[in-house]
Design an enzyme around this catalytic site. Structure first.
Site, PDB file in Angstrom:
ATOM      1  N   TYR A 108      64.494 -11.647  59.668  1.00  0.00           N
ATOM      2  CA  TYR A 108      63.304 -12.147  61.337  1.00  0.00           C
ATOM      3  C   TYR A 108      62.079 -11.103  61.077  1.00  0.00           C
ATOM      4  O   TYR A 108      61.146 -12.551  61.266  1.00  0.00           O
ATOM      5  CB  TYR A 108      64.003 -11.240  62.559  1.00  0.00           C
ATOM      6  CG  TYR A 108      63.197 -11.546  64.160  1.00  0.00           C
ATOM      7  CD1 TYR A 108      63.007 -12.717  64.100  1.00  0.00           C
ATOM      8  CD2 TYR A 108      62.723 -10.103  64.373  1.00  0.00           C
ATOM      9  CE1 TYR A 108      62.241 -11.988  65.885  1.00  0.00           C
ATOM     10  CE2 TYR A 108      61.500 -10.377  64.645  1.00  0.00           C
ATOM     11  CZ  TYR A 108      61.451 -11.450  66.181  1.00  0.00           C
ATOM     12  OH  TYR A 108      61.012 -11.675  67.532  1.00  0.00           O
TER      13      TYR A 108
ATOM     14  N   GLU B  27      55.684  -6.153  66.042  1.00  0.00           N
ATOM     15  CA  GLU B  27      57.592  -7.110  65.992  1.00  0.00           C
ATOM     16  C   GLU B  27      58.493  -5.521  65.524  1.00  0.00           C
ATOM     17  O   GLU B  27      59.450  -5.412  66.375  1.00  0.00           O
ATOM     18  CB  GLU B  27      57.543  -7.803  64.911  1.00  0.00           C
ATOM     19  CG  GLU B  27      56.732  -8.686  64.899  1.00  0.00           C
ATOM     20  CD  GLU B  27      57.619 -10.147  66.341  1.00  0.00           C
ATOM     21  OE1 GLU B  27      58.589  -9.492  66.630  1.00  0.00           O
ATOM     22  OE2 GLU B  27      56.600 -10.437  66.431  1.00  0.00           O
TER      23      GLU B  27
ATOM     24  N   ASP C 271      66.110 -15.649  66.276  1.00  0.00           N
ATOM     25  CA  ASP C 271      66.364 -14.664  67.124  1.00  0.00           C
ATOM     26  C   ASP C 271      66.977 -14.371  68.424  1.00  0.00           C
ATOM     27  O   ASP C 271      68.007 -16.295  68.544  1.00  0.00           O
ATOM     28  CB  ASP C 271      65.665 -13.507  67.885  1.00  0.00           C
ATOM     29  CG  ASP C 271      64.380 -13.975  68.661  1.00  0.00           C
ATOM     30  OD1 ASP C 271      64.907 -15.474  69.194  1.00  0.00           O
ATOM     31  OD2 ASP C 271      63.993 -13.389  69.627  1.00  0.00           O
TER      32      ASP C 271
END
Length: 318
Positions: free
Chosen positions: A143, A58, A161
């Site tokens: 996020y 990520e 996102d």
DNA sequence: ATCCGGAGAT
DNA sequence: ATCTCCGGAT
């Protein structure tokens, strides 16, 4: 007998949304999940539920296109397979890896190193499993917390996102507003299915609902519900334009890091001449300018400046 | 020129 | 709460 919703005066109705999710939400959810499960890009991090491996993917994905992340992700985990390994590493080596693989913002390498240290020292080697806990880790915001909670533990809220925003904006006319996007994304997501759902909706935004949409080419499962598909208006939410990279401060930050990796340490003027041809110690871009840059890098924990001699000396922080 | 989530400043 | 910055391949 028309329905007539309760009168126009009734409630505090003036701010009621001009957007809504499909009436048959269950069918729309099912269609997306089935579309995703039938075929999707096979990224290696989609085959693990190790929170550390997910976190690394990520963080890398925040700044680099996914195709280029694959090699870096595998090399990173090869070198530092666990949080214990990463926490034990020298920061300079982690930052060096970041630079070698063109992964962008060096601070993220530092954050990852710091997060691994937190997991080791504050969490006894085990990641927090919910979004709130995950957000306590350095560099982990809403996020990333929801992504890791979802993909590692199937325990996240909806990820919001830019892909998800674009889908919601186009398909259901959700206004370009962070709170509205968050509400819509969470209303869309079926409870307890964050792992498959967040994968699926981001895949939709990534391969179907792209800037220039590919609805028919990829068989978008939401065509029958999608307002944009019906109207032909595929406007996307505004993305604020960014200042150009060329000539920017961050371009020179990058050059400083790259140069200091090459030379163990460098006196300020030698460094200046190597990072810009128009460096002149007393000019507009001279010592004063470079010291300011180095000070920021030092504040970021990336560089050390030794000012004990007559000429300041810079090196990578270890 | 475009791309992006988090941190820090305001 | 909102705005600015960050890295560099595409």
């Amino acid at each position: 007998m028309s329905d007539v919703e309760s009168a126009e005066d009734a409630d505090a109705g003036e701010d009621d949304p001009e957007w809504s999710l499909p009436d048959d939400l269950a069918a729309a959810r099912k269609a997306l999940i089935e579309w995703y499960e039938a075929d999707h890009r096979a990224f290696p991090w989609r085959e693990t539920d190790d929170p550390y491996e997910i976190l690394v993917s990520e963080v890398m994905s925040q700044q680099t296109q996914l195709d280029r992340v694959v090699d870096a992700w595998e090399a990173f985990l090869d070198r530092w397979p666990t949080t214990a390994d990463l926490a034990a590493a020298d920061r300079a080596d982690v930052v060096g890896f970041w630079t070698d693989h063109s992964l962008g913002y060096n601070n993220r390498a530092k954050y990852l190193h710091e997060a691994a240290t937190q997991v080791e020292t504050e969490y006894d080697g085990a990641f927090p499993t919910d979004p709130d806990g995950l957000q306590d880790l350095m560099g982990v915001g809403p996020y990333t917390a929801n992504a890791v909670a979802s993909f590692a533990f199937n325990a996240g809220d909806a990820v919001v996102d830019t892909n998800v925003k674009r889908v919601a904006y186009r398909a259901f006319d959700v206004p370009d507003d962070d709170a509205a996007f968050e509400t819509a994304a969470n209303d869309l997501m079926p409870a307890g299915e964050s792992r498959v759902w967040n994968n699926a909706i981001m895949e939709l935004g990534g391969v179907a609902c792209t800037q220039t949409p590919r609805c028919d080419e990829v068989g978008c499962p939401w065509r029958e519900w999608c307002h944009a598909y019906q109207s032909g208006d595929f406007t996307a939410p505004d993305v604020p334009t960014q200042p150009s990279f060329e000539g920017s401060r961050r371009q020179f930050r990058g050059r400083v890091i790259g140069t200091l990796r090459e030379y163990d340490e460098l006196a300020i003027d030698a460094l200046g001449h190597r990072i810009r041809v128009d460096y002149a110690p007393d000019g507009e871009y001279g010592r004063e300018w470079l010291l300011g840059l180095l000070e920021d890098l030092a504040d970021d924990g990336l560089v050390d400046v030794d000012r004990s001699g007559d000429e300041p000396i810079a090196r990578l922080q270890r």
